[in-house]
Design an enzyme around this catalytic site. Sequence first.
Site, PDB file in Angstrom:
ATOM      1  N   GLU A 349       0.786  -1.255   0.048  1.00 25.58           N
ATOM      2  CA  GLU A 349       0.031   0.033  -0.185  1.00 25.58           C
ATOM      3  C   GLU A 349       0.859   1.319   0.133  1.00 25.58           C
ATOM      4  O   GLU A 349       0.503   2.303  -0.661  1.00 25.58           O
ATOM      5  CB  GLU A 349      -1.025  -0.026   1.146  1.00 25.58           C
ATOM      6  CG  GLU A 349      -2.090   1.092   1.007  1.00 25.58           C
ATOM      7  CD  GLU A 349      -3.288   0.723   2.069  1.00 25.58           C
ATOM      8  OE1 GLU A 349      -4.470   0.608   1.412  1.00 25.58           O
ATOM      9  OE2 GLU A 349      -2.846   0.847   3.227  1.00 25.58           O
ATOM     10  N   HIS A 380       6.257 -26.562   3.321  1.00 25.87           N
ATOM     11  CA  HIS A 380       5.486 -27.628   2.670  1.00 25.87           C
ATOM     12  C   HIS A 380       4.375 -27.199   1.486  1.00 25.87           C
ATOM     13  O   HIS A 380       3.522 -27.793   1.273  1.00 25.87           O
ATOM     14  CB  HIS A 380       4.676 -28.459   3.815  1.00 25.87           C
ATOM     15  CG  HIS A 380       5.766 -29.230   4.557  1.00 25.87           C
ATOM     16  ND1 HIS A 380       6.318 -30.299   4.161  1.00 25.87           N
ATOM     17  CD2 HIS A 380       6.217 -28.650   5.804  1.00 25.87           C
ATOM     18  CE1 HIS A 380       7.120 -30.614   5.347  1.00 25.87           C
ATOM     19  NE2 HIS A 380       7.217 -29.614   6.156  1.00 25.87           N
ATOM     20  N   LYS A 492     -13.995   1.646  -4.213  1.00 21.84           N
ATOM     21  CA  LYS A 492     -14.927   1.910  -2.908  1.00 21.84           C
ATOM     22  C   LYS A 492     -16.106   2.769  -3.876  1.00 21.84           C
ATOM     23  O   LYS A 492     -17.345   2.452  -3.225  1.00 21.84           O
ATOM     24  CB  LYS A 492     -14.309   2.756  -1.837  1.00 21.84           C
ATOM     25  CG  LYS A 492     -13.258   2.248  -0.954  1.00 21.84           C
ATOM     26  CD  LYS A 492     -13.223   3.395   0.106  1.00 21.84           C
ATOM     27  CE  LYS A 492     -11.623   3.040   0.805  1.00 21.84           C
ATOM     28  NZ  LYS A 492     -11.263   4.226   1.734  1.00 21.84           N
TER      29      LYS A 492
END
Lengths: 528, 414
Positions: A349, A380, A492
């Site tokens: 960000e 793994h 948004k």
Amino acid sequence: MVKRIQQMINTSAYSNLNQLSHAAKERHLKALFEKDSERFNHFHVQMDGLLFDFSKQNIDADTLDELIDLATECGLTDWTEKLFSGKKINHTENRAAWHTALRDLESPPPEVAKQWNKMEALVHQVHSQQLRGFSGKPISDIVNIGVGGSDLGPLMITHALDKDKPSYAPDIHFVSTLDARQLQKLLQTLDPATTLFIVASKSFSTIDTLSLAETAKTWLQQYAPSELAVMRHFIGISTNPVKMTEWGILPEYQLLFWEWVGGRFSLWSTIGLSIALKLGMSGYKEMLAGAHAMDQHFKNTPFDKNIPVLLGLIGVWNVNFLDLKAQAILPYDSRLKYFASYLEQLEMESNGKRTHRDGTEVSHRTCPILWGEVGPNAQHAFYQLLHQGTERVMSDFILFAQGQALSKRSKFHQNLNIANCLAQSRAMMIGQASEDLHKNYPGGQVSNTLLLDQLDAYHLGMLVALYEHKVFVQSVIWDINPFDQWGVELGKKLAIDILEHIETQSTEQLDSSTAGILKNIWKQNNEN
Amino acid sequence: MKINVFGTNISALVCAGCLAETGNQVVLVGHRENDRSEPGLVKLLDTQIDTGRLTISNNYDVESDYQIISFDSGQCAEGKLIAKELAQGKNPNRCVIIRSNFTMGTVKEIEDLSQIDCVINPDFASDGQAILGFIRPDRIIIGSRNNESLKRFKRLFAPFNRTKNVMIEMSPESAELTKYATNAMLATRISLMNELALAAESLGADIEEVRQGIGSDNRIGFCYLYAGIGFGGTHFGEDLTRIQKIINPSDAREGLLEAVIRTNEQQKQALFRKVWQHFDCQLEDKTITLWGVSYKANSNSIEGAPSLELIKAFINQGSTIQIFDPMLDCNFMIWMRENLSLEQQKRVQTVTEMYDAAKNSDALCVVTEWQQFRSPDLEKLKTLMKTPMILDGRNLYDKEWIEENQFTYYGIGR
């Protein structure tokens, strides 16, 4: 006299590094170790509590010198001075980014000290079982409602330091997702009489947070006898006291921070209340002290011994000169489960930008994709790609010298953990040739190793501040503003528009993909 | 017979006094300090000292016929120290009696150290009735494996076993557990009644009526069947924890007995919650009266008393507190200094007349069941109090009578 600060690609260091990168791309990492048996001694630095080993980077002494010149030419010293003195370096929002002032325990700004006192009183009330809900029972569970910086930092820290929680501290839960599934699941297990919600939102208008807070309020209203009694269950943390009051937060339950605290840097502010509730005010301040120690190191240490500066410059070398594509974060301690997601926000960000400070477009790469996982689990999962995939990736290994306990089994597990961490960074570096290509390991994957004394509030504060300053260093080299985040606004805005379409069941003026998906959802819902 | 009694608590003082009274020559190896809070004890000790049969001294004869260990439950180390000294004695007929409620296993260690088979004789008498409990016990538990020791014990305790035989013989382990289990059973009954009181409040039932109903069932009985504001003291909690640890050493899941403790701790604040709800979570400017501080009547003991939890709760909400207790003494002042800030201490006022504590009060909390609280002058109270409200933590009052006199009444479970 105003110093001329250059953009990276116009510096002489940049040309020199470009030259040096040709040879670097040709050589194998293991050759550097073969050539210099003292390589570790030449390529590690230390401060109290932290060792930074970058000997497994594809770097030599000349490269290091040029990188330091690059930092000088890009004006890092001046920018650092502006950062620490609270200058408005977040120029697109006309704000300072003064999070370093939040951890200056010796001489904090008066408004910061005032909020510490208010936090301390609240923490004391909760810890002494004297903060009461509507029934008069003491608060036993805290739910932090927040998203982004109001969630990731406190979540990461409180999870990491869970073992330091005193017995009298409440249980702390985090909810962030606006689908409310986390919250609904949690509410089924909590007693409304003893649950307190922290509504943490910088603007106190973020729909994610406020919608969840409304759901929590509705839940409490079913049980509490009056509105005043309901509001005994909400603490607000925001820069906007007017909005908090409008929402009903009682004055004594309002904590403030300020616009000069960026969301992703806000865990050092009152947003860290959940941390203080878990660890006590003393633990919270230990964390600030650790970060402050890193601030002092960053501010006062010459570049060639400066851990955040070197960490940042090595990243620049890898991204802009060696063209490495991604950054893995690999802590070898399960308590750092949320550290990578925390850094995803901090790094991506901050530096996921394509515009210089002067508004022109950048002509080079900036922040790489960053991801990670607790090391032993990641072994793994995605280490296969690191060892044999086609992507060239840089990794940060994070290790703690002290184990969790002194018992024989604990020591064994700690040794196993250390062995695995060192084995993986060595395997990535050295590789192993085989005629069977299925079993051939090319090696040459670069890595840093950060070795901290132990995982406690102090050292974790130090580690987080280290990455903050690394991000800042890179932003200076790339000449971008790391403190805004305009990129998150468009989505948004569109969400509000689409929500209106959903509520009116109309697809007018929507693209065919959006419209098509919506129609399918409505069809299913109608059938059910 | 020559006897040493080791200890300084009420149990030791009563034991020494009563055994001197039956004609023995007793040395109390300890000192008198708690005798005033136990009814009749001062007189008993003074009389026996005057006869010359009881002496208080730190010097004792290891060869005495009976060595009675009666330390507090936490004083296992002291018990073991005495055991080592007793090992030096030569009298083959000595009998070591352990009346302390030590942690499981301590008796075995004392036997090993003293090289003498011990008799375990747990003390079941409750404070406030300790002398009666000693001279007219409803049972005398004797845990021993040694027949000679048993005989000697019975001889000593024969004067207290006359009407009918109440001696019950068992293994030392069973005797130890019998003591723990008695406390655990009583505590569990109290917490259960307090949980049922919550149900009664929700349903509009009266737990006092329910108590009459269930107590008359022979399988249940009436003892320890009162709902109230929780048990105080240290013994119940200590024994519950000990048994819980034996059952579940890892402490991983909450067991029944831990739930009993938790319920009890919550119950101590029941009156606070009622006041808090009555005033809609606003107690900052309120004056609260407490009648009673000690955890039970006729005692000055405040250890684990519900009053202390109430005081902390009200004070932390900014209220002022006015207190009356007939036996309030310096242990309460010490508690205040250790638990409240200076500013908070200033908001706690203690008075020596019970009605003075009600002046300008918003709520009268009756915390301890002292006799003098049972029939208050309601007219006087109404004139004195700012808000006529009585919170009856011991269900002492006839609810209708209080309400007829225009008081708001809150009891427990009614």
